[in-house]
Design a protein around this motif. Structure first.
Motif, PDB file in Angstrom:
ATOM      1  N   LYS A 172       0.828  -1.212   0.000  1.00 43.14           N
ATOM      2  CA  LYS A 172       0.000   0.000   0.000  1.00 43.14           C
ATOM      3  C   LYS A 172       0.863   1.263   0.000  1.00 43.14           C
ATOM      4  CE  LYS A 172      -3.998  -2.177   2.205  1.00 43.14           C
ATOM      5  NZ  LYS A 172      -4.658  -2.376   0.895  1.00 43.14           N
ATOM      6  N   ILE A 173       1.749   1.303  -0.976  1.00 45.19           N
ATOM      7  CA  ILE A 173       2.594   2.472  -1.198  1.00 45.19           C
ATOM      8  C   ILE A 173       2.109   3.141  -2.479  1.00 45.19           C
ATOM      9  CG2 ILE A 173       4.932   3.281  -1.676  1.00 45.19           C
ATOM     10  CD1 ILE A 173       5.947   0.768  -0.173  1.00 45.19           C
ATOM     11  N   ASP A 174       1.573   4.352  -2.364  1.00 50.86           N
ATOM     12  CA  ASP A 174       0.959   4.974  -3.534  1.00 50.86           C
ATOM     13  C   ASP A 174       0.583   6.399  -3.200  1.00 50.86           C
ATOM     14  OD1 ASP A 174      -2.089   5.129  -5.141  1.00 50.86           O
ATOM     15  OD2 ASP A 174      -0.273   4.710  -6.260  1.00 50.86           O
ATOM     16  N   ILE A 175       0.378   7.218  -4.242  1.00 47.48           N
ATOM     17  CA  ILE A 175      -0.070   8.590  -4.020  1.00 47.48           C
ATOM     18  C   ILE A 175      -1.416   8.612  -3.298  1.00 47.48           C
ATOM     19  CG2 ILE A 175      -1.249   8.791  -6.263  1.00 47.48           C
ATOM     20  CD1 ILE A 175      -0.230  11.676  -6.390  1.00 47.48           C
ATOM     21  N   GLN A 176      -2.201   7.542  -3.477  1.00 44.75           N
ATOM     22  CA  GLN A 176      -3.502   7.452  -2.810  1.00 44.75           C
ATOM     23  C   GLN A 176      -3.351   7.469  -1.292  1.00 44.75           C
ATOM     24  OE1 GLN A 176      -5.579   3.790  -3.528  1.00 44.75           O
ATOM     25  NE2 GLN A 176      -7.508   4.512  -2.668  1.00 44.75           N
ATOM     26  N   TYR A 177      -2.255   6.900  -0.808  1.00 44.74           N
ATOM     27  CA  TYR A 177      -2.046   6.789   0.636  1.00 44.74           C
ATOM     28  C   TYR A 177      -1.124   7.887   1.167  1.00 44.74           C
ATOM     29  CZ  TYR A 177      -3.755   2.181  -0.655  1.00 44.74           C
ATOM     30  OH  TYR A 177      -4.500   1.158  -1.184  1.00 44.74           O
ATOM     31  N   GLY A 178      -0.674   8.785   0.286  1.00 44.21           N
ATOM     32  CA  GLY A 178       0.192   9.877   0.720  1.00 44.21           C
ATOM     33  C   GLY A 178       1.573   9.409   1.126  1.00 44.21           C
TER      34      GLY A 178
ATOM     35  N   LYS B 101     -11.911  11.828 -21.194  1.00 41.41           N
ATOM     36  CA  LYS B 101     -11.241  10.846 -20.342  1.00 41.41           C
ATOM     37  C   LYS B 101     -12.036  10.623 -19.057  1.00 41.41           C
ATOM     38  CE  LYS B 101      -7.200   9.736 -22.297  1.00 41.41           C
ATOM     39  NZ  LYS B 101      -6.713   8.349 -22.489  1.00 41.41           N
ATOM     40  N   GLN B 102     -11.992   9.368 -18.555  1.00 37.96           N
ATOM     41  CA  GLN B 102     -12.642   9.066 -17.285  1.00 37.96           C
ATOM     42  C   GLN B 102     -11.957   9.808 -16.142  1.00 37.96           C
ATOM     43  OE1 GLN B 102     -12.460   4.579 -17.781  1.00 37.96           O
ATOM     44  NE2 GLN B 102     -14.473   4.784 -16.826  1.00 37.96           N
ATOM     45  N   PHE B 103     -12.760  10.241 -15.177  1.00 41.62           N
ATOM     46  CA  PHE B 103     -12.254  10.943 -14.001  1.00 41.62           C
ATOM     47  C   PHE B 103     -11.396  12.141 -14.425  1.00 41.62           C
ATOM     48  CE2 PHE B 103     -12.617   6.382 -13.048  1.00 41.62           C
ATOM     49  CZ  PHE B 103     -13.653   6.428 -12.129  1.00 41.62           C
ATOM     50  N   ARG B 104     -11.910  12.889 -15.394  1.00 42.80           N
ATOM     51  CA  ARG B 104     -11.144  13.981 -15.975  1.00 42.80           C
ATOM     52  C   ARG B 104     -10.788  15.047 -14.946  1.00 42.80           C
ATOM     53  NH1 ARG B 104     -10.995  18.828 -18.063  1.00 42.80           N
ATOM     54  NH2 ARG B 104      -9.864  19.218 -20.012  1.00 42.80           N
ATOM     55  N   GLU B 105     -11.577  15.171 -13.874  1.00 44.70           N
ATOM     56  CA  GLU B 105     -11.284  16.196 -12.873  1.00 44.70           C
ATOM     57  C   GLU B 105      -9.950  15.963 -12.175  1.00 44.70           C
ATOM     58  OE1 GLU B 105     -14.363  13.380 -10.917  1.00 44.70           O
ATOM     59  OE2 GLU B 105     -13.666  13.979 -12.923  1.00 44.70           O
ATOM     60  N   TYR B 106      -9.426  14.743 -12.273  1.00 38.06           N
ATOM     61  CA  TYR B 106      -8.125  14.439 -11.683  1.00 38.06           C
ATOM     62  C   TYR B 106      -7.044  14.266 -12.747  1.00 38.06           C
ATOM     63  CZ  TYR B 106     -10.661  13.973  -7.375  1.00 38.06           C
ATOM     64  OH  TYR B 106     -11.456  14.251  -6.280  1.00 38.06           O
ATOM     65  N   LEU B 107      -7.345  14.677 -13.962  1.00 34.30           N
ATOM     66  CA  LEU B 107      -6.372  14.641 -15.047  1.00 34.30           C
ATOM     67  C   LEU B 107      -5.441  15.848 -14.935  1.00 34.30           C
ATOM     68  CD1 LEU B 107      -5.725  13.191 -17.856  1.00 34.30           C
ATOM     69  CD2 LEU B 107      -7.094  15.002 -18.872  1.00 34.30           C
ATOM     70  N   GLU B 108      -4.159  15.623 -15.033  1.00 36.78           N
ATOM     71  CA  GLU B 108      -3.194  16.727 -14.995  1.00 36.78           C
ATOM     72  C   GLU B 108      -3.260  17.504 -16.310  1.00 36.78           C
ATOM     73  OE1 GLU B 108       0.356  14.882 -12.249  1.00 36.78           O
ATOM     74  OE2 GLU B 108       0.190  14.179 -14.315  1.00 36.78           O
ATOM     75  N   ASP B 109      -3.107  18.829 -16.231  1.00 40.07           N
ATOM     76  CA  ASP B 109      -3.138  19.604 -17.466  1.00 40.07           C
ATOM     77  C   ASP B 109      -1.810  19.453 -18.211  1.00 40.07           C
ATOM     78  OD1 ASP B 109      -1.225  21.452 -16.452  1.00 40.07           O
ATOM     79  OD2 ASP B 109      -2.785  22.770 -15.672  1.00 40.07           O
ATOM     80  N   TRP B 110      -1.747  20.001 -19.433  1.00 38.17           N
ATOM     81  CA  TRP B 110      -0.572  19.792 -20.287  1.00 38.17           C
ATOM     82  C   TRP B 110       0.710  20.277 -19.617  1.00 38.17           C
ATOM     83  CZ3 TRP B 110       3.426  22.313 -22.704  1.00 38.17           C
ATOM     84  CH2 TRP B 110       4.092  21.604 -23.714  1.00 38.17           C
TER      85      TRP B 110
ATOM     86  N   ARG C 292      -8.517   6.074  -8.253  1.00 35.89           N
ATOM     87  CA  ARG C 292      -8.188   5.968  -6.829  1.00 35.89           C
ATOM     88  C   ARG C 292      -8.167   7.346  -6.171  1.00 35.89           C
ATOM     89  NH1 ARG C 292      -4.274   2.471  -8.768  1.00 35.89           N
ATOM     90  NH2 ARG C 292      -2.548   3.722  -7.975  1.00 35.89           N
ATOM     91  N   LEU C 293      -7.693   8.359  -6.914  1.00 35.69           N
ATOM     92  CA  LEU C 293      -7.719   9.717  -6.373  1.00 35.69           C
ATOM     93  C   LEU C 293      -9.149  10.196  -6.182  1.00 35.69           C
ATOM     94  CD1 LEU C 293      -4.816  11.354  -8.404  1.00 35.69           C
ATOM     95  CD2 LEU C 293      -4.834  10.800  -5.965  1.00 35.69           C
ATOM     96  N   TYR C 294     -10.015   9.859  -7.120  1.00 32.15           N
ATOM     97  CA  TYR C 294     -11.432  10.202  -7.006  1.00 32.15           C
ATOM     98  C   TYR C 294     -12.039   9.553  -5.751  1.00 32.15           C
ATOM     99  CZ  TYR C 294     -16.454   9.665  -7.759  1.00 32.15           C
ATOM    100  OH  TYR C 294     -17.808   9.627  -7.599  1.00 32.15           O
ATOM    101  N   GLU C 295     -11.738   8.262  -5.560  1.00 31.74           N
ATOM    102  CA  GLU C 295     -12.272   7.551  -4.401  1.00 31.74           C
ATOM    103  C   GLU C 295     -11.728   8.118  -3.103  1.00 31.74           C
ATOM    104  OE1 GLU C 295     -11.117   3.609  -5.399  1.00 31.74           O
ATOM    105  OE2 GLU C 295     -12.855   3.220  -6.674  1.00 31.74           O
ATOM    106  N   LYS C 296     -10.463   8.531  -3.132  1.00 31.04           N
ATOM    107  CA  LYS C 296      -9.847   9.075  -1.915  1.00 31.04           C
ATOM    108  C   LYS C 296     -10.485  10.400  -1.512  1.00 31.04           C
ATOM    109  CE  LYS C 296      -5.471  10.832  -0.074  1.00 31.04           C
ATOM    110  NZ  LYS C 296      -4.016  10.989  -0.300  1.00 31.04           N
TER     111      LYS C 296
ATOM    112  N   SER D  36     -13.301  11.839  -2.792  1.00 30.50           N
ATOM    113  CA  SER D  36     -14.761  11.930  -2.797  1.00 30.50           C
ATOM    114  C   SER D  36     -15.387  11.087  -1.700  1.00 30.50           C
ATOM    115  CB  SER D  36     -15.312  11.453  -4.140  1.00 30.50           C
ATOM    116  OG  SER D  36     -15.113  10.042  -4.293  1.00 30.50           O
ATOM    117  N   GLY D  37     -14.562  10.205  -1.088  1.00 31.54           N
ATOM    118  CA  GLY D  37     -15.084   9.325  -0.051  1.00 31.54           C
ATOM    119  C   GLY D  37     -15.829   8.146  -0.597  1.00 31.54           C
ATOM    120  N   ALA D  38     -15.708   7.919  -1.943  1.00 31.38           N
ATOM    121  CA  ALA D  38     -16.384   6.789  -2.553  1.00 31.38           C
ATOM    122  C   ALA D  38     -15.755   5.489  -2.111  1.00 31.38           C
ATOM    123  CB  ALA D  38     -16.338   6.913  -4.074  1.00 31.38           C
ATOM    124  N   ASP D  39     -16.533   4.424  -2.117  1.00 32.36           N
ATOM    125  CA  ASP D  39     -16.013   3.105  -1.764  1.00 32.36           C
ATOM    126  C   ASP D  39     -15.095   2.614  -2.857  1.00 32.36           C
ATOM    127  OD1 ASP D  39     -19.203   2.110  -0.376  1.00 32.36           O
ATOM    128  OD2 ASP D  39     -17.480   3.064   0.593  1.00 32.36           O
ATOM    129  N   GLY D  40     -13.986   1.867  -2.463  1.00 27.12           N
ATOM    130  CA  GLY D  40     -13.038   1.343  -3.434  1.00 27.12           C
ATOM    131  C   GLY D  40     -13.574   0.235  -4.232  1.00 27.12           C
TER     132      GLY D  40
END
Length: 419
Positions: free
Chosen positions: A98-104, A269-278, A409-413, A415-419
């Motif tokens: 569980k090493i990931d940006i999702q877990y900080g 793109k899916q989950f576009r709100e967490y897409l990095e800009d150019w 995963r960022l969206y779930e983190k 937004s509080g959505a279930d994984g």
């Protein structure tokens, strides 16, 4: 807030001894798994406590890459196999732990390959080797040791092989940069794994020097979205650097054109709100590729960067001390600079985009231009361990190397959505 790309990021170097001759996920896990697991856990803990991503340079002793009589595309395939499998292993361990940006607590690993790690080459041959490969993604131990990259922590395996590699590195670093550079450097040893069939590093010097530098190109191109840069992107970018002509003589013009999909093409793109800009994606790609091609500290990288209006969108230019020009081009179609720059001679694609390579060559033929030599890079989307069953990482490992899943995963983190 978990920061990415902060200038104060912890910077570590891991020296890994020669890998097994048979390089599969299983054999590499047996050889490097114990060491990588402890280091990644330690680094992730630092990331978590400092709210920034730990940078981990992984340098692998690889004298066998210069031993083949056919060092053209065979060399390319052997190099990408080793790098790709080690990236797979890192992703698998990160998923399990569980090493990931999702877990900080993310860790940003970059892989380099080392030759001449046993210091057996003569002084003259050593200088010739350094001229051939002075920087990554393949470089000599002497070049790595003498660079001024400011690692705070130096890690190696607790074994005879690891001890020799570490001693040679420290000897070269203190000799070429002075004892002062070693002050404050934390040196740590981690558990070694099991290697039953590693190649002897004592290869003939002619094998190393004469067989490696073949089939390179002065102008190379690749393209992608490069959102939330992951292991698959890193492998693609690394292998593009492998194809570049290592000749850095002043009269030699060398370019690396990296096409990065424009924001307009990514609206669906899916989950576009967490897409990095150019600009974010370009900056991340730039930071990664420069970490491979310039071994000096970031403050001493001599580059000039400018954004130019162009018929094809934004372009950012880097000019490296070696003379290499890197261009980051905003893409509005599947072709980019491959149809505007006749001098490009090589294209790096993945298995998913090989059709695009064929289309590009058809268009170039219509223009009366030479076809590009196409190099295909493996897709790192494996959820099984060498075809022998589901890996311990399961779906988490597969998700780790997908930009869409990272955004999910960022969206779930947040937004509080279930994984």
């Amino acid at each position: 807030m978990f920061k990415k790309g902060d200038s104060s990021q912890p910077l570590w170097l891991l020296l890994l001894p020669t890998p097994p001759q048979r390089r599969t996920l299983s054999t590499l896990r047996a050889a490097y798994g114990p060491c990588l697991t402890e280091i990644l856990l330690r680094a992730s803990s630092i990331s978590s406590s400092s709210s920034t991503i730990t940078l981990l340079d992984v340098a692998i002793s690889s004298p066998q890459l210069g031993s083949s009589e056919n060092a053209g595309k065979d060399f390319f395939q052997r190099a990408q196999n080793l790098i790709g499998q080690v990236y797979r292993l890192i992703c698998l361990i990160c998923a399990e732990q569980k090493i990931d940006i999702q877990y900080g607590n993310d860790v940003d690993a970059r892989i380099l390959l080392l030759y001449n790690t046993d210091n057996l080459l003569s002084e003259v041959s050593g200088r010739a080797a350094d001229r051939t490969f002075s920087n990554g993604p393949i470089t000599s131990l002497q070049s790595l040791a003498s660079c001024d990259r400011p690692w705070q922590r130096l890690c190696s395996t607790d074994s005879e092989r690891g001890r020799i590699l570490l001693e040679n590195f420290l000897g070269g670093r203190s000799t070429r940069t002075g004892e002062e550079v070693l002050k404050g450097l934390i040196v740590e040893k981690y558990p070694d794994g099991q290697v039953s069939d590693s190649l002897d590093g004592n290869l003939l010097k002619n094998d190393v020097l004469n067989n490696v530098p073949l089939q390179y190109h002065d102008s190379v191109a690749l393209g992608g979205t490069f959102d939330h840069l992951h292991a698959g992107h890193k492998l693609l970018l690394t292998m593009a650097a492998f194809v570049l002509n290592p000749d850095d003589s002043p009269e030699k013009v060398r370019t690396l054109a990296i096409g990065i999909t424009g924001d307009e093409l990514l609206k669906k793109k899916q989950f576009r709100e967490y897409l990095e800009d150019w600009h974010q994606r370009q900056a991340t790609v730039e930071k990664f590729i420069l970490s491979l091609l310039v071994l000096g500290s970031p403050s001493e990288i001599s580059t000039t960067t400018q954004i130019c209006p162009d018929d094809h969108g934004k372009i950012v230019y880097n000019k490296l001390p070696s003379g290499l020009i890197i261009k980051y081009v905003e893409l509005f179609d599947a072709f980019g600079p491959t149809l505007t720059e006749e001098s490009i001679s090589a294209l790096i694609v993945s298995g998913e985009t090989r059709g695009g390579g064929k289309a590009i060559n058809e268009k170039r033929t219509e223009k009366g231009w030479s076809s590009l030599e196409v190099f295909e890079v493996d897709i790192l989307d494996v959820g099984e361990d060498d075809g022998k069953g589901t890996s311990q990482g399961g779906q988490g490992f597969e998700e780790k190397i997908s930009s869409t899943e990272i955004r999910k995963r960022l969206y779930e983190k947040f937004s509080g959505a279930d994984g």
